[in-house]
Design a protein around this motif. Structure first.
Motif, short mmCIF file in Angstrom:
data_model
loop_
_atom_site.label_atom_id
_atom_site.label_comp_id
_atom_site.label_asym_id
_atom_site.label_seq_id
_atom_site.Cartn_x
_atom_site.Cartn_y
_atom_site.Cartn_z
N PRO A 1 -2.57 5.63 -12.86
CA PRO A 1 -2.37 5.11 -14.21
C PRO A 1 -3.68 5.21 -14.99
O PRO A 1 -4.76 5.02 -14.45
CB PRO A 1 -1.99 3.66 -13.98
N LEU A 2 -3.58 5.55 -16.25
CA LEU A 2 -4.72 5.64 -17.17
C LEU A 2 -5.70 6.75 -16.84
O LEU A 2 -6.76 6.84 -17.42
CB LEU A 2 -5.47 4.30 -17.25
N ALA A 3 -5.36 7.65 -15.89
CA ALA A 3 -6.28 8.72 -15.52
C ALA A 3 -6.55 9.65 -16.70
O ALA A 3 -7.63 10.21 -16.82
CB ALA A 3 -5.73 9.51 -14.34
N ARG A 4 -5.56 9.77 -17.59
CA ARG A 4 -5.76 10.67 -18.74
C ARG A 4 -6.85 10.16 -19.68
O ARG A 4 -7.38 10.92 -20.48
CB ARG A 4 -4.45 10.85 -19.49
N PHE A 5 -7.19 8.87 -19.62
CA PHE A 5 -8.23 8.32 -20.47
C PHE A 5 -9.61 8.37 -19.83
O PHE A 5 -10.60 8.00 -20.42
CB PHE A 5 -7.91 6.87 -20.85
N ASN A 6 -9.68 8.80 -18.58
CA ASN A 6 -10.94 8.84 -17.85
C ASN A 6 -11.56 10.23 -18.00
O ASN A 6 -11.09 11.18 -17.42
CB ASN A 6 -10.68 8.52 -16.37
N PRO A 7 -12.68 10.35 -18.76
CA PRO A 7 -13.26 11.67 -18.96
C PRO A 7 -13.78 12.28 -17.65
O PRO A 7 -13.87 13.49 -17.54
CB PRO A 7 -14.41 11.42 -19.94
N LEU A 8 -14.08 11.47 -16.67
CA LEU A 8 -14.57 12.00 -15.40
C LEU A 8 -13.44 12.64 -14.60
O LEU A 8 -13.68 13.48 -13.75
CB LEU A 8 -15.22 10.89 -14.57
N GLY A 9 -12.22 12.26 -14.88
CA GLY A 9 -11.09 12.80 -14.15
C GLY A 9 -10.53 14.08 -14.76
O GLY A 9 -9.58 14.63 -14.25
N PHE B 1 0.84 -1.21 0.00
CA PHE B 1 0.00 0.00 0.00
C PHE B 1 0.87 1.26 0.00
O PHE B 1 0.60 2.21 -0.74
CB PHE B 1 -0.93 0.04 1.21
N ASP B 2 1.91 1.27 0.82
CA ASP B 2 2.80 2.42 0.88
C ASP B 2 3.48 2.66 -0.46
O ASP B 2 3.58 3.80 -0.93
CB ASP B 2 3.86 2.23 1.98
N CYS B 3 3.94 1.58 -1.08
CA CYS B 3 4.58 1.68 -2.39
C CYS B 3 3.62 2.27 -3.42
O CYS B 3 3.99 3.17 -4.18
CB CYS B 3 5.00 0.29 -2.87
N TRP B 4 2.41 1.75 -3.45
CA TRP B 4 1.39 2.22 -4.40
C TRP B 4 1.07 3.70 -4.15
O TRP B 4 1.00 4.49 -5.09
CB TRP B 4 0.13 1.37 -4.28
N ASN B 5 0.89 4.09 -2.90
CA ASN B 5 0.56 5.48 -2.58
C ASN B 5 1.68 6.43 -3.01
O ASN B 5 1.41 7.51 -3.55
CB ASN B 5 0.25 5.64 -1.10
#
Length: 123
Positions: free
Chosen positions: A66-74, A53-57
């Motif tokens: 990751p892939l947030a640029r493809f999410n229109p809601l973001g 969890f720490d590594c991921w955060n």
């Protein structure tokens, strides 16, 4: 011949004894496992995976999701969408052109049943 029965009986006793030992171990494990509630199991799982969890955060803080640029809601309101806007619905000549191109590739047999995904059918 008497020795054959002796060895057969001995092997049978050893197999039965091994089965009983295995059953006792399983029952002992189940009793220990039942004492742990779902909440305790969840806490244990979180504790065991805390490093991940720490590594991921840290990764998300540094690089974003990751892939947030493809999410229109973001997207922020002032950002344009990740795709170009289309020209709207197809015109009648465009539909006819598509039908003409598709006609040679369609089946030639009789229609057994006709239905539409968009309209209610009378079938």
């Amino acid at each position: 011949m008497g020795d054959d029965n002796f060895w057969a009986d001995t092997i049978n006793l050893l197999v039965v004894g091994a089965i009983l030992i295995i059953m006792a171990l399983i029952m002992s494990f189940n009793q220990r496992n039942k004492k742990m509630t779902q909440s305790d199991k969840a806490k244990q799982w979180v504790a065991e995976n805390a490093k991940a969890f720490d590594c991921w955060n840290k990764y998300v803080e540094k690089n974003g999701l990751p892939l947030a640029r493809f999410n229109p809601l973001g997207q922020m309101p002032d950002e344009s969408p990740a795709y170009e806007q289309d020209d709207g619905p197809l015109t009648a000549p465009e539909m006819n052109q598509i039908r003409e191109q598709a006609a040679p590739m369609l089946g030639k047999g009789p229609v057994l049943r006709r239905w539409s995904l968009l309209e209610d059918s009378d079938d």
